[in-house]
Design a protein around this motif. Structure first.
Motif, short mmCIF file in Angstrom:
data_model
loop_
_atom_site.label_atom_id
_atom_site.label_comp_id
_atom_site.label_asym_id
_atom_site.label_seq_id
_atom_site.Cartn_x
_atom_site.Cartn_y
_atom_site.Cartn_z
N TRP A 96 -49.58 17.89 10.39
CA TRP A 96 -50.03 17.09 8.64
C TRP A 96 -49.00 17.03 7.45
N LYS A 100 -44.91 10.96 6.39
CA LYS A 100 -44.90 9.68 7.15
C LYS A 100 -44.31 8.74 7.48
N ASP A 101 -42.89 8.40 6.86
CA ASP A 101 -42.06 7.66 6.80
C ASP A 101 -40.73 8.26 7.36
N SER A 105 -41.21 8.51 13.51
CA SER A 105 -43.03 8.04 13.18
C SER A 105 -43.53 7.70 14.77
N GLU A 111 -49.05 12.87 11.45
CA GLU A 111 -47.89 13.15 10.09
C GLU A 111 -48.73 11.96 8.84
N VAL A 112 -48.61 13.20 7.77
CA VAL A 112 -49.63 12.39 7.01
C VAL A 112 -48.61 12.78 5.40
#
Length: 150
Positions: A96, A100-101, A105, A111-112
């Motif tokens: 988590w 995210k980028d 990826s 992934e946030v």
């Protein structure tokens, strides 16, 4: 001949290593890798929280009754439980906190986060590892002193 900077070279090498390791994993396997640590982390969080609560509660009762407090072993157990709690929380978060980028990826599920959350998780893991190590050393010295290093 063009020169490649050290940063570009390390990024290229890291990307190729990740693609080699995770090349054959499908999305279900990536989800499993992200979710698998959560149940055991929850058990560890529950166990460490129980130990911490039990020790703190018994200290309050001991102080009310005019007791001397805890022995060295109990204090070491309390420190180890706090270290385990921090580490278990970091492991529960698994993917988590990862930004995210990022260049991975395609290989990471869930992934946030952002760079700050990733740094916080890394800090928690390092603090937990250092605390585990120092508690183990303290426990060894304590036992050595108890038996007079014989």
């Amino acid at each position: 001949m063009t020169r490649i900077s050290q940063r570009e070279r390390s990024t290229t090498m890291s990307t190729s290593n990740a693609s080699t390791v995770f090349r054959n994993l499908n999305s279900t396997q990536l989800k499993t890798l992200a979710i698998a640590p959560k149940p055991t982390s929850l058990l560890s969080i529950a166990g460490s929280s129980y130990i911490i609560g039990k020790i703190i509660l018994s200290e309050r009762v001991s102080n009310v009754r005019g007791g001397r407090g805890h022995c060295t072993y109990t204090n070491l157990l309390l420190g180890l439980s706090f270290a385990d709690l921090i580490t278990a929380i970091a492991y529960f978060l698994t993917t988590w906190p990862i930004p995210k980028d990022n260049i991975y990826s395609d290989y990471i599920w869930g992934e946030v986060g952002n760079q700050t959350t990733c740094n916080i998780q890394g800090f928690m893991l390092q603090i937990g590892a250092i605390a585990h190590t120092t508690t183990a050393i303290s426990r060894s010295v304590s036992v050595g002193n108890l038996y007079r290093w014989e």
